[in-house]
Design a protein around this motif. Structure first.
Motif, short mmCIF file in Angstrom:
data_model
loop_
_atom_site.label_atom_id
_atom_site.label_comp_id
_atom_site.label_asym_id
_atom_site.label_seq_id
_atom_site.Cartn_x
_atom_site.Cartn_y
_atom_site.Cartn_z
N PHE A 40 -6.57 -4.76 7.19
CA PHE A 40 -6.00 -4.91 5.86
C PHE A 40 -5.99 -3.57 5.13
CE2 PHE A 40 -10.54 -5.35 5.34
CZ PHE A 40 -10.83 -4.81 4.10
N VAL A 41 -5.34 -3.54 3.98
CA VAL A 41 -5.33 -2.36 3.12
C VAL A 41 -5.82 -2.75 1.74
CG1 VAL A 41 -3.50 -1.11 4.34
CG2 VAL A 41 -2.89 -2.75 2.54
N GLN A 42 -6.35 -1.77 1.01
CA GLN A 42 -6.71 -1.93 -0.39
C GLN A 42 -5.60 -1.26 -1.21
OE1 GLN A 42 -9.14 -4.25 -0.95
NE2 GLN A 42 -10.71 -2.92 -1.82
N ARG A 52 -8.85 -2.04 -6.59
CA ARG A 52 -7.73 -2.28 -5.70
C ARG A 52 -7.73 -3.74 -5.24
NH1 ARG A 52 -5.67 2.54 -3.08
NH2 ARG A 52 -6.66 4.39 -3.97
N ARG A 53 -6.62 -4.18 -4.68
CA ARG A 53 -6.51 -5.53 -4.16
C ARG A 53 -6.40 -5.49 -2.64
NH1 ARG A 53 -7.14 -5.92 -9.01
NH2 ARG A 53 -6.37 -7.59 -10.37
N LEU A 91 -5.25 2.29 0.55
CA LEU A 91 -6.42 2.73 1.29
C LEU A 91 -6.48 1.89 2.55
CD1 LEU A 91 -9.14 4.27 1.60
CD2 LEU A 91 -10.20 2.40 0.28
N GLY A 92 -6.46 2.53 3.73
CA GLY A 92 -6.48 1.73 4.96
C GLY A 92 -6.23 2.59 6.19
N ALA A 93 -6.14 1.96 7.33
CA ALA A 93 -6.37 0.53 7.53
C ALA A 93 -7.87 0.25 7.59
CB ALA A 93 -5.69 0.07 8.81
#
Length: 258
Positions: A40-42, A52-53, A91-93
């Motif tokens: 997932f990513v933020q 962040r989500r 932000l990721g992964a």
């Protein structure tokens, strides 16, 4: 594990595919090349939001990352107003994903938005079927279109019986397992659904992996807000997961592991 990076990604499209459900496509070459199925990513939605989500990666191909989300509050409402050409900071992964090196056929079992990370598995695994569950016809039709190029058999259930079989995925799952000897079951969706899937998998001696969802702040394992108890101790969904062996998170010490 590949180190997470911060990306500024341009939005390719942000389209409603069902009531309050959107498909977001981003130009993110490096992220698309390094992301693994189930990660997932933020996402930084706007300056007004401190946190962040977390959003699951549904697809990462040809330099484009695809994400599905449901509008449930102010944050996702702001995201739904973003247009092609706008930029999102990612932000990721992040996290540990699904094992895509399993030998044999895999059954994906998803409910609602939990189907998103399973789509990323379908892209990377050659032999896979999918059992799709949703509230009604509108919640499953677009998923069928997304999965169909990647999978073999598609099984459908809806809560109201408006499409496919009436009921939940756990109602149809035993029948599906009669069609094929599956090497593993991967599932994501409401926890009560995953618990039921995990129980049926255990009764049929099929390995089962689950992708968990929790509210999280950092996404890096620092804040501990997404910690859970497992058979092997306290774990963090964002860093140790989100994918776990179902026995680790849904069975209590002393229970039969199947």
């Amino acid at each position: 594990m590949t180190m997470a990076k911060i990306f500024d990604a341009e939005i390719k499209s942000n389209t409603a595919v069902a009531e309050n459900i959107f498909r977001l496509e981003l130009f993110a070459q490096e992220l698309a090349e390094t992301a693994r199925a189930g990660q997932f990513v933020q996402v930084k939605l706007a300056d007004e939001f401190t946190l962040r989500r977390p959003l699951g990666i549904a697809s990462a191909e040809n330099g484009v990352v695809k994400i599905f989300y449901r509008v449930v509050g102010h944050g996702t409402e702001v995201l739904s107003a973003k247009k092609a050409g706008d930029t999102l900071n990612l932000l990721g992964a992040l996290g540990n994903g699904f094992d895509t090196g399993v030998t044999g056929r895999i059954l994906l079992v998803g409910g609602g938005m939990g189907l998103a990370p399973l789509l990323s598995v379908a892209e990377k695994v050659g032999e896979v079927d999918v059992l799709i569950g949703g509230k009604n016809r509108g919640e499953v039709e677009f998923w069928i279109k997304e999965f169909k190029p990647e999978v073999g058999k598609v099984f459908i259930t809806t809560d109201d019986g408006s499409f496919g079989s009436l009921g939940f995925v756990t109602n149809l799952l035993p029948e599906v397992l009669d069609y094929e000897d599956y090497a593993a079951i991967y599932t994501c969706g409401p926890e009560i659904m995953m618990r039921g899937v995990a129980q049926i998998a255990s009764e049929n001696n099929i390995p089962c992996k689950v992708s968990l969802e929790r509210r999280m702040a950092c996404g890096l394992g620092v804040c501990l807000s997404c910690s859970i108890d497992t058979l092997s101790g306290r774990k963090k969904i964002c860093k140790d997961g989100p994918v776990f062996d179902a026995r680790e998170v849904f069975m209590k010490a002393g229970e039969n592991h199947g």
